[in-house]
Design an enzyme around this catalytic site. Structure first.
Site, PDB file in Angstrom:
ATOM      1  N   ASP A 112      -0.068  -5.161   5.782  1.00 40.17           N
ATOM      2  CA  ASP A 112      -1.131  -6.021   5.262  1.00 40.17           C
ATOM      3  C   ASP A 112      -1.044  -6.148   3.739  1.00 40.17           C
ATOM      4  O   ASP A 112      -0.401  -5.354   3.067  1.00 40.17           O
ATOM      5  CB  ASP A 112      -2.505  -5.456   5.645  1.00 40.17           C
ATOM      6  N   GLU A 113      -1.695  -7.168   3.247  1.00 38.88           N
ATOM      7  CA  GLU A 113      -1.925  -7.390   1.818  1.00 38.88           C
ATOM      8  C   GLU A 113      -0.654  -7.263   0.966  1.00 38.88           C
ATOM      9  O   GLU A 113      -0.605  -6.476   0.018  1.00 38.88           O
ATOM     10  CB  GLU A 113      -3.012  -6.446   1.307  1.00 38.88           C
ATOM     11  N   ILE A 114       0.346  -8.044   1.317  1.00 39.59           N
ATOM     12  CA  ILE A 114       1.502  -8.144   0.431  1.00 39.59           C
ATOM     13  C   ILE A 114       1.099  -9.002  -0.765  1.00 39.59           C
ATOM     14  O   ILE A 114       0.755 -10.173  -0.608  1.00 39.59           O
ATOM     15  CB  ILE A 114       2.712  -8.766   1.150  1.00 39.59           C
ATOM     16  N   HIS A 167       0.822  -1.217   0.000  1.00 34.90           N
ATOM     17  CA  HIS A 167       0.000   0.000   0.000  1.00 34.90           C
ATOM     18  C   HIS A 167       0.857   1.268   0.000  1.00 34.90           C
ATOM     19  O   HIS A 167       0.565   2.237   0.707  1.00 34.90           O
ATOM     20  CB  HIS A 167      -0.933   0.005   1.217  1.00 34.90           C
TER      21      HIS A 167
END
EC number: 3.2.1.52
Length: 589
Positions: free
Chosen positions: A346-348, A275
Site C-alpha cells: 500500500d501507499e507507494i 512502509h
C-alpha cells in the site's frame, strides 16, 4: 433465510448438517412455540442466529459441573478455560433477569460435546457451526459442532448463558448458530508503538469471546522492525526501538499457539515495498529515501516522500532487495502456519522512489513507477505462492490512481485484496474485477480515527474561532462510534454473486496514537459491534436495523468483558442501562 437446511444465502457460509441430534431438533423447530427474546434473561454476544426459548425457565448449575468432549489438542485448553469460567464467574446482570428458577429440577451436571470432524484445521472457511440444547429435564446439556472450532464458539455461548451466585442456566433452550462471514478480524499495528506479548494475548482472548477469528498482525513498518527473523537478525537488532521491544520466535510461537487455543488465526503482515524505512537501519543500500524529512519545505502534497513521518521504500531495482526479502518471507512463513500471507503493497509514494538515483535513471530511460511495482510483485508473489500461501494485499496495488499493477500480475485464485478507501465503492471495484475482498473501510472500521493528528508544530490547530472544519485534526475523523460500525453493511450495493466474494471484514487499530495504555478502550466494545454484524448481521427478523435493540445488550456485554479483565470503554451512563430504552433518540412504540 433457511437455517436448518444448510443452504447458502447471499452472505452465508455454507453449512452442512452437523449431527442427527441437530437434524431432529431442526425438524421439530417449526412446531415450537414462539421464541422469546433471550435479552429478557441473559445476554449472548454476538447474538446467535437462531434461539428458541419458549418459557423463561432456569435451573442451577452444579458446583461439580463438568464438560465431556472427545480429545482435541487445542480444544482441551479451551474446555478447561470455559469450565473454570462457568463455575466461578458468577456474573450479575445489570438488570435482574425475569426468569423462573426451578427448585425442583436437579442441577445441570454436564455439558456433553459431540464433534463430527476432529481433524479440521483452523484456516479460512473452516466450519464454525454449532448447536446447543439445554433441556428442562435430565442432567446433561448437549453441544454439537462440526469442528473443534465450532465447539469453541458454542462453549463461549454457554459461558455467557451462566449467571448469578449460585450459578443458574436457562433451560428449555435451543440455539443454532453459524457466522455469516468467514473472516472476522482485528488488525493491530505494532510498529509505530510497541505492544507486549501479554497485550496481544489479552486482545486475542477478547476476540475469541466475541467470536472473532483473525488477528491480523501488522508487525513491521517504517517506524520499527520488532520481529526477530532468524535468517535476518539485523533487521530487528537495528530496526526495533530497543532490545526489550522485539518479538522473538518463541514469542511468536506463544502467540500462535494461544490463538489456536482460542480459535483465532494469526495472520502476519510484512508490508513492502512501501512502509519499509526501518529496514534501512540494517540494509541502507536497499531502501530508497530512508531517514529523510517526509514533507520537503515548500513542497506540494504530491511531492511528499511519505504520507506521514517515517520515510523509506524498498528499491525494486536492487537484486539484494529480493535476497533479504525472500529470507524474511520464508522465515515468516515458518513462524506463522497461517495459510494467508499479507504482503502490504500500500501507499507507494512517487516522491520516495524518485529520490533514488537508480530509479531516476530507470524513469529517465522510459520506465514508470507502476512498472517498478510490477517488477517487485513479479519477483515476490510467485515466491510467496511457492510456500503454499494465499497472498493478501491492500487495495492500492490494484486501485491506486498513480502507482499500481496490471491485474495480470495478480492471479485471482491466489490473491485477496483488503479495501480501506472510499467505503463500499472500492469494495465494489474489487469484486467487480473478480477478486475476493476483506473490508476495512477507514470510514467505518478505523479505530484510530477521531483522535487528532500526531504532527508537531501544526498550524492547522491555530484557529481561535473553533468550528468543526478540521474534524478534530484527524484525516479520517470523526471518531467511529459503535453505532457507525454496527450499522455498516459491508456488501451494500453488491449483487448476490459479488457479495460471495466478500470474505468478511477487519477493524484496524493503527498505532500513531495508541499503545498498551489505551489498547483495550480503543478496540472494545466498538469491535464487538463489528463482531455481531459479521456473525449474525445487524437486522432483526423483519429486516430492520437492530442497533437500538442492541444498545442494551452491548452495555451488558461490555460490563461482562470488563469483569473478565478487558478495559472496554463505556458507551452510556449506567442510568441508561438501568432504564432500558430511556436513552434512545426515538421513543420505542
Amino acid at each position: 433465510m433457511r437455517i436448518c437446511g444448510g443452504k447458502r444465502s447471499m452472505f452465508q457460509v455454507s453449512v452442512p448438517p452437523i449431527s442427527l441430534l441437530a437434524t431432529i431438533i431442526c425438524l421439530t423447530l417449526p412446531f415450537l412455540p414462539p421464541t422469546l427474546s433471550l435479552q429478557s434473561a441473559v445476554n449472548v454476544w454476538p447474538k446467535p442466529r437462531l434461539v428458541s426459548w419458549p418459557k423463561p425457565l432456569a435451573r442451577s448449575l452444579s458446583t461439580n459441573f463438568t464438560i465431556n468432549s472427545p480429545y482435541h489438542q487445542n480444544l482441551q485448553p479451551a474446555i478447561s478455560r470455559y469450565l473454570r469460567l462457568s463455575r466461578t464467574e458468577h456474573h450479575h446482570p445489570l438488570i435482574t433477569p425475569s426468569v423462573n428458577v426451578s427448585t425442583s429440577s436437579p442441577p445441570l451436571q454436564t455439558l456433553s460435546i459431540d464433534i463430527s470432524d476432529l481433524a479440521a484445521s483452523l484456516q479460512h472457511g473452516v466450519n464454525e457451526t454449532y448447536s446447543l440444547s439445554i433441556s428442562e429435564v435430565g442432567e446433561t446439556a448437549y453441544l454439537t459442532a462440526e469442528t473443534a472450532w465450532g465447539a469453541m464458539r458454542g462453549l463461549e455461548t454457554f459461558s455467557q448463558l451462566v449467571w448469578g451466585n449460585p450459578s443458574v442456566v436457562p433451560v428449555g433452550l435451543y440455539i443454532w448458530d453459524a457466522p455469516l462471514f468467514a473472516h472476522r478480524g482485528v488488525m493491530l499495528d505494532t510498529s509505530r508503538n510497541y505492544y507486549g506479548v501479554e497485550d496481544i494475548l489479552r486482545t486475542i482472548e477478547a476476540m475469541s469471546a466475541n467470536k472473532l477469528n483473525v488477528f491480523h498482525w501488522h508487525v513491521t513498518d517504517s517506524h520499527s522492525f520488532p520481529l526477530m527473523v532468524p535468517s535476518e537478525p539485523e533487521l530487528a537488532a537495528k530496526g526495533a526501538y530497543g532490545p526489550d521491544m522485539i518479538y522473538s520466535p518463541s514469542d511468536v510461537a506463544k502467540i500462535v499457539q494461544f490463538g489456536l487455543e482460542h480459535g483465532v488465526r494469526v495472520l502476519p503482515e510484512i508490508d513492502s515495498p512501501g512502509h519499509t524505512g526501518s529496514w534501512a537501519e540494517a540494509y541502507p543500500d536497499i531502501v530508497a529515501c530512508a531517514n529523510m524529512f517526509w514533507l520537503p519545505a515548500g513542497s506540494d502534497w504530491g511531492d511528499r516522500l511519505a504520507s506521514e513521518p517515517g520515510t523509506g521504500h524498498l528499491n525494486p531495482l536492487n537484486p539484494k532487495t529480493y535476497q533479504v526479502l525472500k529470507n524474511v518471507i520464508r522465515d515468516v512463513s515458518i513462524l506463522f502456519p497461517e495459510t494467508f500471507y499479507h504482503g502490504g503493497a500500500d501507499e507507494i509514494v512517487p516522491g520516495c522512489w524518485k529520490a533514488d538515483p537508480t530509479i531516476q535513471s530507470f524513469i529517465a530511460n522510459g520506465g514508470t513507477l507502476s512498472q517498478l511495482l510490477e517488477t517487485f510483485v513479479n519477483f515476490t508473489l510467485p515466491y510467496i505462492l511457492s510456500l503454499n500461501r494465499t497472498v493478501v494485499y491492500w487495495e492500492d496495488v490494484l486501485l491506486d490512481g498513480i502507482v499500481k499493477v496490471d491485474s495480470s500480475f495478480l492471479p485471482k485464485e491466489h490473491t485477496i485484496l483488503q479495501t480501506w478507501n472510499n467505503g463500499t465503492n472500492n469494495t465494489k471495484r474489487i469484486v467487480e474485477a473478480g477478486y475476493r475482498a476483506i473490508v476495512s473501510s477507514s470510514e467505518f472500521y478505523y479505530l484510530d480515527c477521531g483522535h487528532g493528528d500526531f504532527l508537531g508544530n501544526d498550524s492547522q490547530y491555530d484557529q481561535q474561532a473553533g468550528g468543526e472544519s478540521l474534524n478534530g485534526g484527524s484525516w479520517c475523523g470523526p471518531f467511529k462510534t459503535w453505532q457507525t460500525i454496527y450499522d455498516y453493511d459491508i456488501t451494500y450495493g453488491l449483487s448476490e454473486d459479488e457479495a460471495k466474494l466478500v470474505l468478511g471484514g477487519e477493524v484496524a487499530l493503527w498505532s500513531e496514537q495508541a499503545d498498551p495504555t489505551v489498547l483495550d478502550a480503543r478496540i472494545w466494545p466498538r469491535t464487538s459491534a463489528m463482531a455481531e454484524t459479521l456473525w449474525s448481521g445487524n437486522r432483526d427478523e423483519s429486516g430492520k436495523k437492530r442497533s437500538a435493540e442492541a444498545t442494551d445488550r452491548l452495555n451488558e456485554w461490555r460490563y461482562r468483558m470488563v469483569s473478565r479483565g478487558v478495559k472496554a470503554e463505556p458507551i452510556q451512563p449506567l442510568w441508561c442501562v438501568r432504564n432500558p430504552g430511556m436513552c434512545n433518540a426515538v421513543e420505542s412504540s
